[in-house]
Design an enzyme around this catalytic site. Structure first.
Site, PDB file in Angstrom:
ATOM      1  N   ASN A   9       0.872  -1.175   0.000  1.00  6.71           N
ATOM      2  CA  ASN A   9       0.000   0.000   0.000  1.00  6.71           C
ATOM      3  C   ASN A   9       0.912   1.229   0.000  1.00  6.71           C
ATOM      4  OD1 ASN A   9      -1.816   2.046   0.535  1.00  6.71           O
ATOM      5  ND2 ASN A   9      -2.271   1.406   2.639  1.00  6.71           N
ATOM      6  N   TRP A  10       0.970   1.884  -1.145  1.00  7.36           N
ATOM      7  CA  TRP A  10       1.900   3.024  -1.269  1.00  7.36           C
ATOM      8  C   TRP A  10       1.357   4.280  -0.599  1.00  7.36           C
ATOM      9  CZ3 TRP A  10       4.019   2.851  -7.055  1.00  7.36           C
ATOM     10  CH2 TRP A  10       4.671   1.636  -7.262  1.00  7.36           C
ATOM     11  N   HIS A  95      -9.345   0.881   5.207  1.00  3.82           N
ATOM     12  CA  HIS A  95      -8.035   1.022   5.867  1.00  3.82           C
ATOM     13  C   HIS A  95      -8.205   1.896   7.107  1.00  3.82           C
ATOM     14  CE1 HIS A  95      -3.886   2.272   6.564  1.00  3.82           C
ATOM     15  NE2 HIS A  95      -3.538   1.179   5.892  1.00  3.82           N
ATOM     16  N   GLU A  97      -6.591   4.274   8.206  1.00  3.39           N
ATOM     17  CA  GLU A  97      -6.426   5.721   7.959  1.00  3.39           C
ATOM     18  C   GLU A  97      -7.705   6.299   7.367  1.00  3.39           C
ATOM     19  OE1 GLU A  97      -2.769   5.381   5.755  1.00  3.39           O
ATOM     20  OE2 GLU A  97      -1.754   4.780   7.603  1.00  3.39           O
ATOM     21  N   GLU A 167      -5.007  -5.450  10.733  1.00  4.59           N
ATOM     22  CA  GLU A 167      -3.978  -4.428  10.905  1.00  4.59           C
ATOM     23  C   GLU A 167      -4.194  -3.710  12.231  1.00  4.59           C
ATOM     24  OE1 GLU A 167      -2.183  -3.133   6.977  1.00  4.59           O
ATOM     25  OE2 GLU A 167      -4.001  -1.966   7.172  1.00  4.59           O
ATOM     26  N   GLY A 173       2.693   1.930  10.767  1.00  3.82           N
ATOM     27  CA  GLY A 173       3.596   3.076  10.607  1.00  3.82           C
ATOM     28  C   GLY A 173       4.326   3.461  11.880  1.00  3.82           C
ATOM     29  N   SER A 213       3.747  -2.486  10.276  1.00  3.99           N
ATOM     30  CA  SER A 213       5.218  -2.462  10.392  1.00  3.99           C
ATOM     31  C   SER A 213       5.869  -3.786   9.996  1.00  3.99           C
ATOM     32  CB  SER A 213       5.637  -2.030  11.803  1.00  3.99           C
ATOM     33  OG  SER A 213       5.185  -0.710  12.061  1.00  3.99           O
ATOM     34  N   GLY A 234       2.889  -1.239   4.278  1.00  5.89           N
ATOM     35  CA  GLY A 234       2.912   0.193   3.979  1.00  5.89           C
ATOM     36  C   GLY A 234       4.334   0.646   3.662  1.00  5.89           C
ATOM     37  N   GLY A 235       4.986   1.220   4.654  1.00  7.38           N
ATOM     38  CA  GLY A 235       6.312   1.832   4.477  1.00  7.38           C
ATOM     39  C   GLY A 235       7.305   0.963   3.717  1.00  7.38           C
TER      40      GLY A 235
HETATM   41  C1  PEP Z   1      -0.560  -0.134   6.049  1.00  4.44           C
HETATM   42  O1  PEP Z   1      -0.554   0.961   5.546  1.00  4.44           O
HETATM   43  O2  PEP Z   1      -1.512  -0.873   5.821  1.00  4.44           O
HETATM   44  C2  PEP Z   1       0.562  -0.547   6.898  1.00  4.44           C
HETATM   45  C3  PEP Z   1       0.498  -1.706   7.466  1.00  4.44           C
HETATM   46  O3  PEP Z   1       1.612   0.334   7.026  1.00  4.44           O
HETATM   47  P1  PEP Z   1       3.068   0.017   7.657  1.00  4.44           P
HETATM   48  O4  PEP Z   1       3.552  -1.263   7.034  1.00  4.44           O
HETATM   49  O5  PEP Z   1       3.911   1.182   7.279  1.00  4.44           O
HETATM   50  O6  PEP Z   1       2.883  -0.130   9.133  1.00  4.44           O
END
Ligand code: PEP
Length: 254
Positions: A9-10, A95, A97, A167, A173, A213, A234-235
């Site tokens: 997921n960018w 998500h 966010e 998640e 993040g 993460s 994500g990251g």
């Molecule tokens: C995400 O955006 O779904 C996520 C899990 O981000 P990160 O891997 O950066 O924690």
């Protein structure tokens, strides 16, 4: 057989040039990879060009969100059929966010899931608890509510067409990952709960991803858990090398 999926997921990252460059590098590094479905979810505006980059490769593309109507006066929104028309196979729905920053409710997420299926997209339904919920011992209750609301009036055959991503919000993040045991416990809980509602066959066939993460140094131990069927990243998905290394967790015997 559950499908293994490694999804990136960018979020709101990458300009047009950066998106093409990143997709090109991911494609080059993972040519012929067949241990999992590989998915990248760039921002909407970069989907069409990334679709051309990954065309005829093992990499699939997905949207990060969608609206539940197919077209009309909904300024700024994107529909399932629009995502499909640029080559998407998947779409992330609900998500954390979107829930926290844009007020998405389980009711809205339910409509979006149905719209995704109507457009023949595979929705990745995200659920997860906040740190306060976990500390108060409310994790299962929160997840139950999210599942009940998001999957309201879902017939069993629709359940065969969706993916769930657990998640924990406190792990997204933050660099704080759930331990493999913590994640496995929740994945088992989700599968058991869905088994009660939709039957054992559907629940056992459901792909449940972990997100929060995920990095190359923790992906092997998470993937080794029985009920973790891949990752939503994500990251670490913004670097081709780390995405590739995480994908390789799926190629190792556990
Ligand atoms: C995400 O955006 O779904 C996520 C899990 O981000 P990160 O891997 O950066 O924690």
């Amino acid at each position: 057989m559950r499908k293994t999926i490694i999804a990136g997921n960018w979020k709101m990252n990458t300009t047009a040039d950066e998106a093409s460059k990143l997709a090109t590098e991911i494609k080059a590094r993972l040519t012929g990879f067949n241990h999992a479905e590989l998915l990248i979810c760039p921002p909407y505006i970069n989907l069409a060009q990334v679709s051309k980059v990954v065309n005829k490769s093992v990499i699939k593309i997905g949207g990060q969100n969608l609206y539940y109507e197919q077209s009309g006066a909904f300024t700024g929104e994107i529909s399932g059929q629009m995502l499909k028309s640029v080559g998407c196979d998947y779409v992330i729905v609900g998500h954390s966010e979107r829930r926290a920053l844009f007020g998405e409710t389980d009711e809205l997420i339910n409509r979006k899931l149905k719209a995704a299926l109507d457009s023949e997209l595979i929705p990745i339904l995200c659920i997860g608890e906040q740190l306060e919920d976990r500390e108060a011992g409310l994790t299962e209750k929160v997840l139950e509510k999210q599942l009940d609301g998001s999957l309201k009036e879902f017939p069993t055959d629709w359940m065969e067409k969706i993916v769930v991503a657990y998640e924990p919000v406190w792990a997204i993040g933050t660099g704080k990952t759930a331990t493999p045991e913590q994640a496995e416990e929740v994945h088992r809980f989700i599968r058991d709960k869905l088994s009660q509602e939709f039957g054992g066959t559907v629940a056992e066939g459901l792909t449940i991803l972990y997100g929060g993460s995920v990095k190359p140094d923790n992906s092997d131990s998470l993937f080794a858990e029985e009920n973790i069927d891949g990752f939503l990243i994500g990251g670490a998905s913004l670097k081709a090398e780390s995405f590739e290394r995480i994908a390789h967790s799926a190629s190792k015997e556990s």
